[in-house]
Write a protein that holds these residues in place. Structure first.
Motif, PDB file in Angstrom:
ATOM      1  N   ASP A  79       0.964  -1.041   0.009  1.00  0.00           N
ATOM      2  CA  ASP A  79       0.101   0.088  -0.121  1.00  0.00           C
ATOM      3  C   ASP A  79       0.995   1.383  -0.113  1.00  0.00           C
ATOM      4  OD1 ASP A  79      -2.299  -0.999  -0.313  1.00  0.00           O
ATOM      5  OD2 ASP A  79      -3.070  -0.409   1.873  1.00  0.00           O
ATOM      6  N   ASN A  80       1.755   1.427   0.841  1.00  0.00           N
ATOM      7  CA  ASN A  80       2.748   2.462   0.784  1.00  0.00           C
ATOM      8  C   ASN A  80       3.241   2.868  -0.261  1.00  0.00           C
ATOM      9  OD1 ASN A  80       2.387   3.832   3.215  1.00  0.00           O
ATOM     10  ND2 ASN A  80       3.534   2.148   4.420  1.00  0.00           N
ATOM     11  N   GLU A  81       3.992   1.579  -0.860  1.00  0.00           N
ATOM     12  CA  GLU A  81       4.591   2.063  -2.212  1.00  0.00           C
ATOM     13  C   GLU A  81       3.697   2.466  -3.199  1.00  0.00           C
ATOM     14  OE1 GLU A  81       8.290  -1.196  -1.238  1.00  0.00           O
ATOM     15  OE2 GLU A  81       6.392  -1.766  -2.452  1.00  0.00           O
ATOM     16  N   SER A  82       2.383   2.137  -3.429  1.00  0.00           N
ATOM     17  CA  SER A  82       1.554   2.725  -4.435  1.00  0.00           C
ATOM     18  C   SER A  82       1.182   3.814  -4.081  1.00  0.00           C
ATOM     19  CB  SER A  82       0.214   1.409  -4.518  1.00  0.00           C
ATOM     20  OG  SER A  82      -0.239   1.087  -3.843  1.00  0.00           O
ATOM     21  N   LYS A  83       1.081   4.050  -2.623  1.00  0.00           N
ATOM     22  CA  LYS A  83       0.625   5.547  -2.307  1.00  0.00           C
ATOM     23  C   LYS A  83       1.826   6.410  -2.519  1.00  0.00           C
ATOM     24  CE  LYS A  83      -2.856   4.680   0.883  1.00  0.00           C
ATOM     25  NZ  LYS A  83      -3.095   3.831   2.056  1.00  0.00           N
ATOM     26  N   ARG A  84       2.962   6.115  -2.510  1.00  0.00           N
ATOM     27  CA  ARG A  84       4.149   6.809  -2.442  1.00  0.00           C
ATOM     28  C   ARG A  84       4.136   7.563  -4.205  1.00  0.00           C
ATOM     29  NH1 ARG A  84       9.747   7.735  -1.420  1.00  0.00           N
ATOM     30  NH2 ARG A  84      10.527   8.762  -3.106  1.00  0.00           N
ATOM     31  N   TYR A  85       3.625   6.763  -5.033  1.00  0.00           N
ATOM     32  CA  TYR A  85       3.674   7.454  -6.467  1.00  0.00           C
ATOM     33  C   TYR A  85       2.525   8.507  -6.216  1.00  0.00           C
ATOM     34  CZ  TYR A  85       5.534   3.156  -8.755  1.00  0.00           C
ATOM     35  OH  TYR A  85       6.285   2.117  -9.342  1.00  0.00           O
TER      36      TYR A  85
END
Ligand SMILES: [Zn+2]
Ligand SMILES: [Zn+2]
Length: 758
Positions: free
Chosen positions: A193-199
């Protein structure tokens, strides 16, 4: 490749001569340049950029900068083969060549990773025609990283020069890389989740704090894309500022904003429909992990329509909705010509003019003139559809604008002389006129075809079909025998239906005899009014004076009430206003309106009661129930447009007038001039390292300035000093240059002497 093969093959003798002439001239210049280089005064003794006879050679030439072993390896022959199989510039050529190079089918590489990167670069260079540096500098490298289950996945790193590839190019590069990943046996990226939210965070931060993204996807789009991409899109930090959230993620090596990543990621979102158009066809055959892209596009469409909740999940055709993207990031000073699908905006007309083509549209010259020439030939426009931008040109076979003058008169403007005459009196432009867009732009952008208004060329195709069906083929004789219309008029129409239009009497004859829709010249924009508006209008018409001559109307004189004026302006019917009291429609315009509303056979009273008892609410359905001929929609689709970046169009000049390039360092002063360096007797900059064995001296030139002999290339190590070899015990690769102070006046004087000018 032999010289003979390099010349492009031409069919016609004249064309052959023309191209031979170009080729011979280029070769002549190259020979001169090569002879000059041979003298050895430059770092290299040949002309650097090889002549490429075709695109594939150019691709090979470009990639050979990082992988010289590719030249002559058979890769280019293979690309020609793949072109035969899939078609020239088909994306699959890029995919397959990338895979085969990565699998080292043509030549060996030091590591598998290098082979993978060169493969991707080659496929990418093929896609971008070998003319931009993006495959070398925009796509930085591939990193092989660990998934949570210990398997490996790809991260693809991008940097600023990716811009050169354009949005589609950048997206295709990601596709190529992902295809190679799969074929080389690597797993998909497994973002949390965090990685896709980082985008999402990073794109927003980039857009708000660094520079506007050309396309700024909504958060839902970003997170969807970020969680589905089978490859990590990444890059080196390009900004000093850190992201506002999602910092210190273990698999993302920097907290700083990565411009290259933001560009590419947003481009994948923008170009998704275009990617999907291809992947839908062959994505499965190529085993691509991208088949979720169809769902992404559905989500995107919902977002683009301004978040309206209406779903079009039913079996109905997708409804065309206004697309606000082109005005979303409006900056002051960019005039908006027309809002998304705004009534009276640019009316879509399909086709190509002599001066239009790929991403190049045309409007009527009167449209440009009446917009105060604010939009001129070559103006870059942002358009609502089909693509993002278009260069503007003119075509006088289109429909021009419909304008209202300050005295209330409404007229169609199709002649530039007329436009000049009335320009000062224009109160409002009611209809901007046509915009000519070609089918290819829709196809290229993966945009569905949207309906155009009924127009002359459409009418003509229908006429041809009716006659062919009836008589076996379409020609003047077959047309003539069906109609009671003057021969010359028919000939003119056949000759050029866009310029030569029948008057109402002939149009009526053609419609009556051949059961074809009313000619577009005599159509008005009925879609702009409602059934209720029509009833109100007829009510006023009943109280009007209608002057008839046989079956044709000379004049309709109506009370110039607000309702009447609005109705007439909405349908764009030319008329005049007399002493603020009467609206006067005359001639063919009046007759056409009269017939269209069924008044040639019925009284106004009858027509009103007919309409009142009708169940239909759609205005065209209502009109078609009244009219003796078929009445089509003239509006079609209005397309929104605004000006692009006019300030970008300007001469770019450097301060001062440089004569040559020579590093002077700070001694060159503000103007980087020789005079300043001469006054200071020195220059300090990074200079190449050469050594003359005869004179036993260091120099910065490849030919000794004192004895005129070739000098030797040297390398430099901070610890060893001047070296003969690239390698030393400290460094694998020492540099060929070093920052040092030189006796600039000496070099200057020696050079002048060589030129016989001292
Ligand atoms: Zn020397
Ligand atoms: Zn050393």
């Amino acid at each position: 490749m032999s010289e003979e093969n390099q010349k492009p093959k031409m069919e016609s003798e004249i064309m052959k001569k023309y191209f031979d002439n170009i080729y011979d001239s280029v070769k002549f210049e190259y020979d001169i340049a090569n002879r000059a280089r041979k003298k050895g005064f430059d770092p290299e003794d040949r002309v650097d950029s090889p002549l490429a006879a075709n695109m594939i050679e150019r691709v090979e030439g470009l990639i050979s900068a990082v992988a010289p072993q590719l030249i002559g390896s058979g890769a280019s022959e293979r690309m020609f083969e793949l072109e035969d199989e899939f078609g020239v510039l088909d994306w699959r050529v890029s995919l397959v060549i990338a895979e085969e190079i990565a699998k080292q089918k043509f030549c060996k590489f030091e590591t598998e990773l290098e082979a993978i990167e060169v493969g991707i670069r080659t496929g990418f260079a093929y896609h971008t025609l070998g003319i931009v540096s993006a495959p070398l500098e925009g796509f930085t490298n591939i990193e092989i990283k660990n998934r949570r289950d210990g398997k490996k996945y790809f991260a693809i790193n991008f940097a600023g020069p990716i811009r050169g590839a354009g949005g589609t190019g950048a997206s295709v590069c990601v596709l190529i890389a992902d295809y190679v990943r799969k074929k080389m046996g690597y797993e998909k990226y497994d973002p949390d989740d965090n990685e896709s939210k980082r985008y999402d965070t990073e794109l927003n931060d980039y857009h708000d704090r660094v520079t506007n993204l050309q396309y700024h996807p909504s958060s839902d789009e970003i997170v969807f894309l970020g969680s589905h991409l089978p490859i990590e899109v990444a890059g080196d930090p390009s900004e000093k500022i850190e992201v506002s959230n999602q910092k210190d993620l273990p698999r993302i090596k920097t907290n700083k904003i990565r411009g290259g990543m933001c560009l590419v990621f947003s481009m994948i979102a923008l170009k998704a429909p275009k990617l999907w158009k291809r992947l839908e066809k062959w994505g499965d055959d190529f085993d691509m992990d991208w088949m979720w892209l169809g769902d992404f596009i559905k989500l995107q469409k919902k977002k683009k329509a301004g978040g309206s909740k209406k779903s079009d999940d039913g079996a109905e055709k997708p409804k065309i909705t206004p697309n606000k993207t082109f005005i979303a990031d409006l900056v002051a000073g960019r005039p908006v010509l027309t809002y998304p699908m705004a009534y009276g905006g640019l009316r879509l007309r399909y086709g190509r003019g002599r001066t239009t083509g790929f991403s190049s549209a045309a409007v009527h010259p009167c449209t440009m003139f009446l917009l105060d020439d604010f939009f001129a030939i070559g103006t870059q426009m942002k358009v609502e559809r089909p693509g993002k931008a278009a260069t503007l040109n003119v075509c006088d076979e289109l429909e021009g604008p419909v304008v209202k003058l300050t005295n209330g008169k409404v007229l169609r403007v199709n002649k530039i002389e007329e436009a000049k005459e009335i320009a000062k009196e224009v109160d409002r432009i009611l209809f901007l006129g046509d915009i000519l867009l070609n089918y290819g732009d829709f196809s290229e952008n993966g945009h569905v075809l949207v309906p155009p208004g009924y127009c002359e060329e459409w009418w003509m195709r229908e006429l041809e079909k009716i006659i062919s069906d009836k008589e076996g083929s379409f020609n003047f004789e077959n047309l003539k025998k069906n109609l009671n219309v003057d021969d010359n008029i028919l000939k003119d129409i056949i000759d050029n239906c866009k310029r030569n239009k029948p008057n109402f009497k002939d149009a009526l004859e053609i419609s009556n005899k051949l059961n074809i829709s009313l000619h577009p010249e005599h159509l008005f924009f009925y879609k702009g009014v409602s059934k209720e508006d029509l009833l109100v209008f007829l009510d006023f018409l009943e109280r009007s004076e209608i002057e008839k001559q046989n079956n044709f109307i000379e004049k309709i004189v109506m009370p110039a009430s607000n309702e009447v004026s609005t109705f007439l302006e909405k349908i764009g019917i030319p008329h005049t206003v007399a002493s603020n009291e009467f609206a006067v429609i005359d001639g063919d315009y009046a007759t056409s309106l009269y017939y269209t509303l069924g008044l040639s056979k019925n009284s106004i009273e009858d027509v009103i009661s007919k309409i009142t008892s009708m169940g239909e609410t759609d205005i065209l359905e209502v009109i078609n129930k009244l009219s003796p001929f078929n009445v089509r929609d003239k509006c079609g689709t209005f397309i929104g447009a605004r000006m692009g970046r006019p300030e970008k169009v300007k001469m770019r000049t450097m301060k001062g007038n440089p004569h040559s390039l020579f590093a002077l360092g700070p001694e060159g002063g503000r103007m980087k001039s020789f005079q300043s360096a001469l006054e200071l007797n020195k220059a300090t900059a990074q200079y190449a390292l050469y050594y003359c064995d005869d004179c036993k001296q260091e120099t910065i030139l490849s030919v000794c300035e004192d004895c005129g002999k070739k000098t030797k290339e040297k390398y430099h190590c901070r610890l060893c000093g001047l070296l003969d070899d690239k390698k030393c015990q400290h460094n694998k690769e020492n540099r060929r240059f070093k920052k040092k102070q030189i006796d600039f006046p000496k070099y200057f004087k020696k050079s002048l002497k060589k030129l016989n000018t001292s």
